[in-house]
Design an enzyme around this catalytic site. Sequence first.
Site, PDB file in Angstrom:
ATOM      1  N   GLY A  81      47.962  35.780  43.355  1.00 18.10           N
ATOM      2  CA  GLY A  81      47.460  35.875  44.155  1.00 18.10           C
ATOM      3  C   GLY A  81      47.423  34.770  45.389  1.00 18.10           C
ATOM      4  O   GLY A  81      48.497  33.725  44.514  1.00 18.10           O
ATOM      5  N   ARG A 145      51.061  41.404  41.409  1.00 19.58           N
ATOM      6  CA  ARG A 145      50.759  40.557  40.003  1.00 19.58           C
ATOM      7  C   ARG A 145      51.434  41.733  38.406  1.00 19.58           C
ATOM      8  O   ARG A 145      50.749  41.487  37.802  1.00 19.58           O
ATOM      9  CB  ARG A 145      49.459  41.412  39.601  1.00 19.58           C
ATOM     10  CG  ARG A 145      48.498  40.341  41.138  1.00 19.58           C
ATOM     11  CD  ARG A 145      46.787  40.002  40.546  1.00 19.58           C
ATOM     12  NE  ARG A 145      45.907  39.042  40.999  1.00 19.58           N
ATOM     13  CZ  ARG A 145      46.342  37.668  40.795  1.00 19.58           C
ATOM     14  NH1 ARG A 145      46.966  37.281  39.653  1.00 19.58           N
ATOM     15  NH2 ARG A 145      45.632  37.230  41.519  1.00 19.58           N
ATOM     16  N   ASP A 176      51.126  33.159  34.565  1.00 19.83           N
ATOM     17  CA  ASP A 176      51.165  34.082  34.212  1.00 19.83           C
ATOM     18  C   ASP A 176      52.557  34.925  35.229  1.00 19.83           C
ATOM     19  O   ASP A 176      53.117  35.064  33.851  1.00 19.83           O
ATOM     20  CB  ASP A 176      49.892  35.353  34.610  1.00 19.83           C
ATOM     21  CG  ASP A 176      48.799  35.400  33.740  1.00 19.83           C
ATOM     22  OD1 ASP A 176      49.130  35.216  32.862  1.00 19.83           O
ATOM     23  OD2 ASP A 176      48.237  35.355  33.820  1.00 19.83           O
ATOM     24  N   LYS A 202      52.040  27.976  41.604  1.00 17.21           N
ATOM     25  CA  LYS A 202      51.148  27.970  42.987  1.00 17.21           C
ATOM     26  C   LYS A 202      49.522  28.477  42.466  1.00 17.21           C
ATOM     27  O   LYS A 202      50.532  28.988  41.072  1.00 17.21           O
ATOM     28  CB  LYS A 202      51.915  29.024  43.179  1.00 17.21           C
ATOM     29  CG  LYS A 202      51.174  30.121  44.713  1.00 17.21           C
ATOM     30  CD  LYS A 202      50.644  31.684  44.265  1.00 17.21           C
ATOM     31  CE  LYS A 202      50.318  31.565  42.655  1.00 17.21           C
ATOM     32  NZ  LYS A 202      49.879  33.142  42.726  1.00 17.21           N
ATOM     33  N   THR A 203      49.093  27.987  42.283  1.00 13.84           N
ATOM     34  CA  THR A 203      47.277  29.155  42.143  1.00 13.84           C
ATOM     35  C   THR A 203      46.864  28.213  43.161  1.00 13.84           C
ATOM     36  O   THR A 203      46.653  26.328  43.112  1.00 13.84           O
ATOM     37  CB  THR A 203      47.335  29.052  41.165  1.00 13.84           C
ATOM     38  OG1 THR A 203      45.723  29.422  40.885  1.00 13.84           O
ATOM     39  CG2 THR A 203      47.202  28.345  40.236  1.00 13.84           C
ATOM     40  N   ASP A 205      44.010  27.976  42.257  1.00 15.46           N
ATOM     41  CA  ASP A 205      42.816  27.482  40.536  1.00 15.46           C
ATOM     42  C   ASP A 205      43.208  26.622  40.436  1.00 15.46           C
ATOM     43  O   ASP A 205      42.071  25.794  39.730  1.00 15.46           O
ATOM     44  CB  ASP A 205      43.332  28.272  39.748  1.00 15.46           C
ATOM     45  CG  ASP A 205      42.362  30.403  40.441  1.00 15.46           C
ATOM     46  OD1 ASP A 205      42.314  30.360  41.475  1.00 15.46           O
ATOM     47  OD2 ASP A 205      42.627  31.220  39.563  1.00 15.46           O
TER      48      ASP A 205
HETATM   49  P1  FBP Z   1      46.542  33.208  40.835  1.00 15.42           P
HETATM   50  O1  FBP Z   1      46.642  32.536  39.411  1.00 15.42           O
HETATM   51  O2  FBP Z   1      47.989  34.688  41.077  1.00 15.42           O
HETATM   52  O3  FBP Z   1      47.168  32.050  41.717  1.00 15.42           O
HETATM   53  O4  FBP Z   1      45.451  34.156  41.293  1.00 15.42           O
HETATM   54  C1  FBP Z   1      44.048  32.771  41.968  1.00 15.42           C
HETATM   55  C2  FBP Z   1      42.968  33.951  41.930  1.00 15.42           C
HETATM   56  O5  FBP Z   1      42.843  33.877  43.526  1.00 15.42           O
HETATM   57  C3  FBP Z   1      41.604  33.900  41.271  1.00 15.42           C
HETATM   58  O6  FBP Z   1      41.163  32.394  41.952  1.00 15.42           O
HETATM   59  C4  FBP Z   1      41.278  35.159  41.750  1.00 15.42           C
HETATM   60  O7  FBP Z   1      40.852  35.567  40.755  1.00 15.42           O
HETATM   61  C5  FBP Z   1      42.372  36.002  41.576  1.00 15.42           C
HETATM   62  O8  FBP Z   1      43.204  35.570  41.788  1.00 15.42           O
HETATM   63  C6  FBP Z   1      41.493  37.487  41.842  1.00 15.42           C
HETATM   64  O9  FBP Z   1      42.983  38.271  42.211  1.00 15.42           O
HETATM   65  P2  FBP Z   1      43.199  39.046  43.648  1.00 15.42           P
HETATM   66  O10 FBP Z   1      44.189  39.404  44.483  1.00 15.42           O
HETATM   67  O11 FBP Z   1      44.121  39.980  42.606  1.00 15.42           O
HETATM   68  O12 FBP Z   1      41.888  40.228  43.844  1.00 15.42           O
END
Ligand code: FBP
Length: 550
Positions: A81, A145, A176, A202-203, A205
């Site tokens: 993300g 992803r 991941d 990165k994230t 979250d």
């Molecule tokens: P990462 O763990 O890859 O940083 O993603 C974070 C995130 O924003 C989560 O908070 C959310 O659940 C998910 O990505 C949403 O995924 P997508 O971008 O595939 O809709």
Amino acid sequence: MAEISKLQQARAAYLPKLPAVFAQQGMAVTAVKGGQTTSIADPLEIQAMFPHTYGLPEVSFSAGTGPASTPIKVGVVLSGGQAPGGHNVIAGLFDGLIAQHADSLLYGFLGGPKGLIDNKFKVLDAAVINAYRNTGGFDIIGSGRDKLDKPEQFQQVAANCKQLGIQAVVIIGGDDSNTNACLLAEYFLAQKTGIQVIGCPKTIDGDLKNQQIETSFGFDTATKVYSELIGNIQRDALSAKKYWHFIKLMGRSASHIALECALQTCPNIALISEEIAARKQSLRQITEQIAGVIRDRGNAKANFGVVLIPEGLVEFVPEIKQLIAEANDVIGKAKEEFEALTLEARVKFVQGKLSAESLTAFNALPTAIQMQLLKERDSHGNVQVSLIETEKLLIELVARQLAEWKKAGTYTGKFAALNHFFGYEGRCAAPSNFDADYGYSLGYNASALIAAGLSGYMSVVSQVSKPATAWTAGGIPLTMLMNMERRHGKQVPVIRKALVELDGKPFLAFAQQREEWAKNNDYVFPGPIQYFGPAEVCDQPTVTLKTERA
Ligand code: FBP
């Protein structure tokens, strides 16, 4: 050529700060090695699976020898993300490589890990990099992803890198994606390819951290954007006095975002998934807890308020967690058959295979939520919790409970609720000064780890709750973060997500104040991120970071 905003023009000139070891010494640094390391859990299994990268020493940089004598060619990939600061990681990496040798080359692989396998890339030269400095988004090269875990994929990546003369790959990603980086590094060392792999944390979250990694980039900006919006909603609630706002906040598993936003805005209710799991609270108990606050406020004629709900909540409610685990096993065993079904048919398929307990939990959910629980898993086997409308589910359950209390004569208020989901609004915001500086420093530091000949390392910049002049730089082996977990019905090595610690300072600070927040209107209105102005307004790290590292 698309027009760029006045803010973007002004931000293009912003010079991100670096840890003193790079700012004062240029690239003249030496890697100082510490003691051997171990994995966070399951050391025997992780050591057996990662014989070449397990136990490597921690590394820190101090002033030292001069730049590289030959150009360095590096490939970079953005994974998972979007998170504010990603473009600056790439800019920092580029500037670090050029400081090493003016003829160094940076290749950006397109669309995430898949770009590495398919050999889709673009050369990131100064003109490209300059157009993206201090901007949000991952659009410079895109992201994806895709999982990178098969020997034939690793072989292909090695062949592509060899063909381009790439000596190192930098993977900018979350848990991941850095699991991918760890697997790739191990393979490259085992096969003696000579290609290094470095990860960058990165994230939004905030769940990729440990004792050494203080935070991931993107968390600062995203939580500031959400807190601005929550503050605005709180002011609206306080003005109109007629709505309860149920706000779901991103964060796939851990509740760091919800906790940080609660600490920034002081809402009436904030749920923390980790606490719900620890207390083994059922959906019914959670409903009663929220409805209880609404009843007490309503009986005191305050028919408004704000509830923060972490995105990953459902996975932490014991009966739903069990249900998801069983559903995952069912799906894992009949993947193709299941994926060919419509959502309605999936509900029936799963109902026929659940244990009695899980079936009761499943049948108690509204049909829309049942279907959302059975949508496609991501490539890492995760339920896509951002697609589950927990905020609507809770509104429905709370409304039912309040209606019962009204009938019983214990509730005299009115309940009108609105739902919100803040996630994508914050992931590509222009990085705060913190994320601009921190992202840039992580990238610059990655170039130093490459120059030091290291592989299987995460770029680490520390002391980040202090001003950047006090920041330090180095790396830790990715294997330190690994443990064994069940995915797609199998035990596999993955980076362990860092959840909110219930004995940690940020949670304790929240727990101490929440009863007052429930009764009163102690709302704080943080306002928008400021990029220019006094340091106490523009350069503050998150409350989580300040509280944890105080
Ligand atoms: P990462 O763990 O890859 O940083 O993603 C974070 C995130 O924003 C989560 O908070 C959310 O659940 C998910 O990505 C949403 O995924 P997508 O971008 O595939 O809709």
